[in-house]
Design an enzyme around this catalytic site. Structure first.
Site, PDB file in Angstrom:
ATOM      1  N   CYS A  69      -6.160   1.524   6.049  1.00 24.31           N
ATOM      2  CA  CYS A  69      -6.702   0.231   6.453  1.00 24.31           C
ATOM      3  C   CYS A  69      -6.055  -0.168   7.786  1.00 24.31           C
ATOM      4  O   CYS A  69      -5.088   0.473   8.231  1.00 24.31           O
ATOM      5  CB  CYS A  69      -6.400  -0.815   5.375  1.00 24.31           C
ATOM      6  SG  CYS A  69      -4.654  -1.287   5.277  1.00 24.31           S
ATOM      7  N   CYS A 112      -2.150  -0.673   7.564  1.00 27.30           N
ATOM      8  CA  CYS A 112      -1.369   0.559   7.422  1.00 27.30           C
ATOM      9  C   CYS A 112      -1.421   1.412   8.686  1.00 27.30           C
ATOM     10  O   CYS A 112      -0.417   1.998   9.080  1.00 27.30           O
ATOM     11  CB  CYS A 112      -1.851   1.352   6.207  1.00 27.30           C
ATOM     12  SG  CYS A 112      -1.458   0.522   4.646  1.00 27.30           S
ATOM     13  N   GLU A 161       0.956   3.838   1.915  1.00 27.94           N
ATOM     14  CA  GLU A 161       1.480   4.217   3.223  1.00 27.94           C
ATOM     15  C   GLU A 161       2.718   3.396   3.582  1.00 27.94           C
ATOM     16  O   GLU A 161       3.681   3.928   4.135  1.00 27.94           O
ATOM     17  CB  GLU A 161       0.424   3.999   4.319  1.00 27.94           C
ATOM     18  CG  GLU A 161      -0.846   4.784   4.118  1.00 27.94           C
ATOM     19  CD  GLU A 161      -1.942   3.998   3.400  1.00 27.94           C
ATOM     20  OE1 GLU A 161      -3.113   4.161   3.785  1.00 27.94           O
ATOM     21  OE2 GLU A 161      -1.632   3.229   2.468  1.00 27.94           O
ATOM     22  N   HIS A 171       0.840  -1.193   0.000  1.00 25.09           N
ATOM     23  CA  HIS A 171       0.000   0.000   0.000  1.00 25.09           C
ATOM     24  C   HIS A 171       0.879   1.248   0.000  1.00 25.09           C
ATOM     25  O   HIS A 171       2.052   1.202   0.399  1.00 25.09           O
ATOM     26  CB  HIS A 171      -0.909  -0.002   1.223  1.00 25.09           C
ATOM     27  CG  HIS A 171      -1.972  -1.041   1.170  1.00 25.09           C
ATOM     28  ND1 HIS A 171      -2.949  -1.136   2.133  1.00 25.09           N
ATOM     29  CD2 HIS A 171      -2.239  -2.022   0.273  1.00 25.09           C
ATOM     30  CE1 HIS A 171      -3.766  -2.130   1.832  1.00 25.09           C
ATOM     31  NE2 HIS A 171      -3.343  -2.692   0.709  1.00 25.09           N
TER      32      HIS A 171
END
Length: 146
Positions: A79, A82, A56, A54
């Site tokens: 999420c 993260c 992040e 992801h």
């Protein structure tokens, strides 16, 4: 906290990063992230596609130890994975654009940014350039539904 000019500036940059994933990220949406410390960008990331980290996670990895005490800007509420990575990296503040009522872990579906069971908490502030960030999600879902 309000959506001050620096927050808007860095979120605009995160939106530009997110756009780099256009057409490549399905079944996930386009997301861009920046780690900023003392007014300087120390980490950047965007979602490259399915099976890739992801945005992040990429930004945190690039920032490395400089993430401690920094601000992370991201176009979509993180999420759980993260958000937990931010806690462990000891991010001081999270600023995000669009809320994620289904999987968001900074106050929507979950709130891992303030979970006492974890080793750190961080300030979380959502809704910066929410319309612009939400437009990326609308574009993604419109294309996904055909």
């Amino acid at each position: 906290m309000t959506a001050t000019t620096p927050h808007r500036h860095f979120m605009t940059l995160a939106l530009r990063l997110a756009a780099k994933g256009r057409g490549k990220t399905s079944p996930n949406p386009m997301v861009g992230a920046l780690v900023v410390k003392n007014g300087r960008i120390v980490g950047r990331g965007y979602h490259h596609g399915p099976g890739h980290p992801h945005a992040e996670i990429l930004a945190l990895k690039q920032a490395g130890p400089r993430a401690n005490g920094a601000t992370l800007y991201v176009t979509l509420e993180p999420c759980p994975m993260c958000a937990t990575a931010m806690v462990h990296a000891r991010i001081a503040r999270l600023v995000f654009g669009a809320w994620d009522p289904r999987q968001g872990a900074a106050g929507s579906a979950f709130d891992l940014t303030h979970a006492r069971a974890l080793n750190h908490t961080l300030d979380a502030f959502g809704g910066v350039l929410a319309d612009e960030c939400g437009a990326l999600l609308k574009e993604f879902f419109r294309k996904r539904r055909g």
